[in-house]
Design an enzyme around this catalytic site. Structure first.
Site, PDB file in Angstrom:
ATOM      1  N   CYS A 329      51.357  47.119  40.010  1.00 54.59           N
ATOM      2  CA  CYS A 329      52.022  48.032  40.943  1.00 54.59           C
ATOM      3  C   CYS A 329      52.553  49.258  40.197  1.00 54.59           C
ATOM      4  CB  CYS A 329      53.114  47.297  41.713  1.00 54.59           C
ATOM      5  SG  CYS A 329      53.630  48.176  43.209  1.00 54.59           S
ATOM      6  N   HIS A 427      50.985  42.160  43.781  1.00 55.27           N
ATOM      7  CA  HIS A 427      52.019  41.253  43.292  1.00 55.27           C
ATOM      8  C   HIS A 427      51.600  39.814  43.596  1.00 55.27           C
ATOM      9  CE1 HIS A 427      54.973  44.332  42.388  1.00 55.27           C
ATOM     10  NE2 HIS A 427      54.758  44.887  43.578  1.00 55.27           N
TER      11      HIS A 427
END
Length: 483
Positions: A329, A427
């Site tokens: 991310c 994630h």
């Protein structure tokens, strides 16, 4: 419908864990139960079934209750992006960023969202198990409180007060907290729970007797200290390690000032063949097989932190010697050439140079991407599931060599042509056994053992419910829950 609230004398007293335990215990009684946290301040979050964002702890509590996470379980989420400001997320959607003083005035609006969510959950489930935030005795935050007694008073619910004896001063914590509450709030406290006790309970009994006599409140139970319990932390880094094999893969992660979703690394901490170290400011960056750049709530400022602490030089040296580099991310965004924030979403508007390791650029946009996704890693075509939470839109030629191929036809992330660098927006990718094993093999680990992270979490939730059954006054709990 019954609502029961758990409040703590301090942060990290065990509120999240106790609510998780009580959700599973109530479910064992054959009664439907739903977790609820009015206001959460955390950089660990999860994507819900209805496409919103809530605190990670509430997602674990939902698992304990046998439910899919929903935005009503945590209607107000605050994600700090500076020492004085935070992104405000209402019903799963980011609505604004404001400083602490402005949010104090905004709490009356936030309370309406809290009460609306609670009303919906109360209509759908016979028991609502509520987690407070911090301590109800923080005098400076009492006015307009929506997280602790302000909520309890608004919905007229009983409160259980938990304290951590492992910190020391447990009786002062409990008596002092009770003394700082108003008479009506004191009446709401139906009993105390002491958490993380080690030793002979007989030595504690005189203190328990004194506490009950002093306050007129019962001690509902004393929960033992459990060394090998691993549930996702709400915010603070948990650096406990499971027992390790003789030959392990060495992994290091920088502790960024605004690190987010560090629960991504919980499966690695528990893996017997992985030695994971979080490296903070001023610490020597050790040699490693794999460096992972984690998520960040403030990518440009965390990039500056990396440079100030020598990580850019260490990463270049690591790559020269054949090490592997993974960005997740915000960590993915750092791998590129630039990060642009024209709207000032994470700080002052402007642009910052990335690490320049992959040919792409990222621009932060107002609309956040929130998705639960499934697909396959480009590595070994391994199955992966995870979730996206990001405001960045990334573009550039490096994306043609994707890291993940998603079921919806999209491609995610990028890999370097030499195979040393891997970046993804996903994630939770280490929670997928196939993906985790493929990534560990890519990083250099031979004969990888498969670890079922979801199975380990389910085991620990069951253990928590067992502790409730053995150590708490279940008769009183049944009465409070209306069972």
């Amino acid at each position: 419908m019954t609502t029961v609230m758990v409040q703590g004398t301090t942060s990290d007293a065990g509120k999240s864990t106790l609510v998780t335990a009580l959700c599973r215990w109530v479910r064992r009684q054959g009664v439907s139960v739903v977790p609820f946290k009015p206001q959460n301040m955390a950089l660990n979050s999860a994507v819900t079934a209805d496409g919103g964002e809530i605190g990670r702890a509430q997602a674990v509590q939902a698992q304990a209750a046998g439910l899919e996470p929903h935005t009503d379980m945590n209607p107000v989420l605050l994600k700090p992006n500076s020492d004085t400001g935070a992104q405000v997320i209402i019903h799963g959607r980011a609505v604004t960023t404001m400083n602490a003083v402005a949010y104090h005035d905004y709490k009356a609006i936030a309370m309406q969202a809290v009460l609306a969510s609670h009303a919906r959950l109360s209509a759908a489930y016979p028991v609502v198990m509520v987690e407070g935030a911090g301590s109800p005795a923080e005098i400076n935050l009492r006015a307009g409180d929506i997280a602790n007694m302000g909520f309890a008073e608004a919905v007229d619910c009983p409160v259980l007060l938990i304290a951590d004896i492992n910190r020391g001063g447990v009786f002062a914590h409990l008596v002092g907290t009770l003394e700082l509450l108003s008479p009506s709030e004191q009446a709401r406290v139906k009993g105390f729970i002491i958490n993380r006790f080690r030793g002979d309970i007989a030595l504690l009994q005189p203190g328990l007797d004194w506490l009950e006599a002093r306050t007129g409140k019962p001690v509902i139970g004393v929960l033992p200290y459990v060394m090998d319990l691993h549930l996702e932390a709400e915010d603070g880094l948990d650096q406990r390690q499971a027992d390790k094999a003789e030959q392990v893969l060495k992994v290091v992660v920088p502790v960024l000032p605004r690190i987010s979703n560090h629960t991504d690394f919980d499966p690695l901490r528990l893996h017997p063949q992985v030695d994971l170290q979080f490296i903070g400011p001023g610490q020597t960056i050790p040699p490693a097989d794999l460096i992972i750049l984690p998520g960040s709530k403030s990518v440009r400022s965390d990039l500056a932190y990396l440079r100030a602490n020598g990580w850019d030089t260490a990463i270049q040296r690591h790559l020269r010697y054949g090490g592997k580099l993974l960005g997740i991310c915000g960590g993915l965004q750092m791998l590129g050439q630039h990060v642009h924030d024209p709207l000032g979403l994470e700080g002052a508007a402007g642009s910052s140079a990335g690490l320049g390791l992959l040919a792409f650029e990222t621009t932060l946009e107002h609309e956040k991407q929130l998705r639960n996704v499934r697909g396959r890693l480009a590595l070994e075509e391994a199955e992966v599931s995870g979730y996206e939470i990001h405001a960045g839109v990334t573009s550039g030629p490096a994306l043609e060599h994707a890291a993940v191929h998603l079921e919806d036809g999209r491609c995610d992330g990028a890999q370097s042509l030499d195979g040393q660098i891997f970046g993804t927006y996903l994630h939770g990718l280490f929670e997928s056994p196939q993906a985790s094993s493929a990534l560990l093999r890519w990083a250099g680990l031979q004969d990888v053992q498969t670890v079922d992270y979801h199975g380990l979490r389910e085991r620990d939730i069951e253990r928590l419910a067992d502790l409730v059954e053995r150590h708490l006054d279940t008769g009183l709990l049944r009465e409070l829950c209306g069972i």
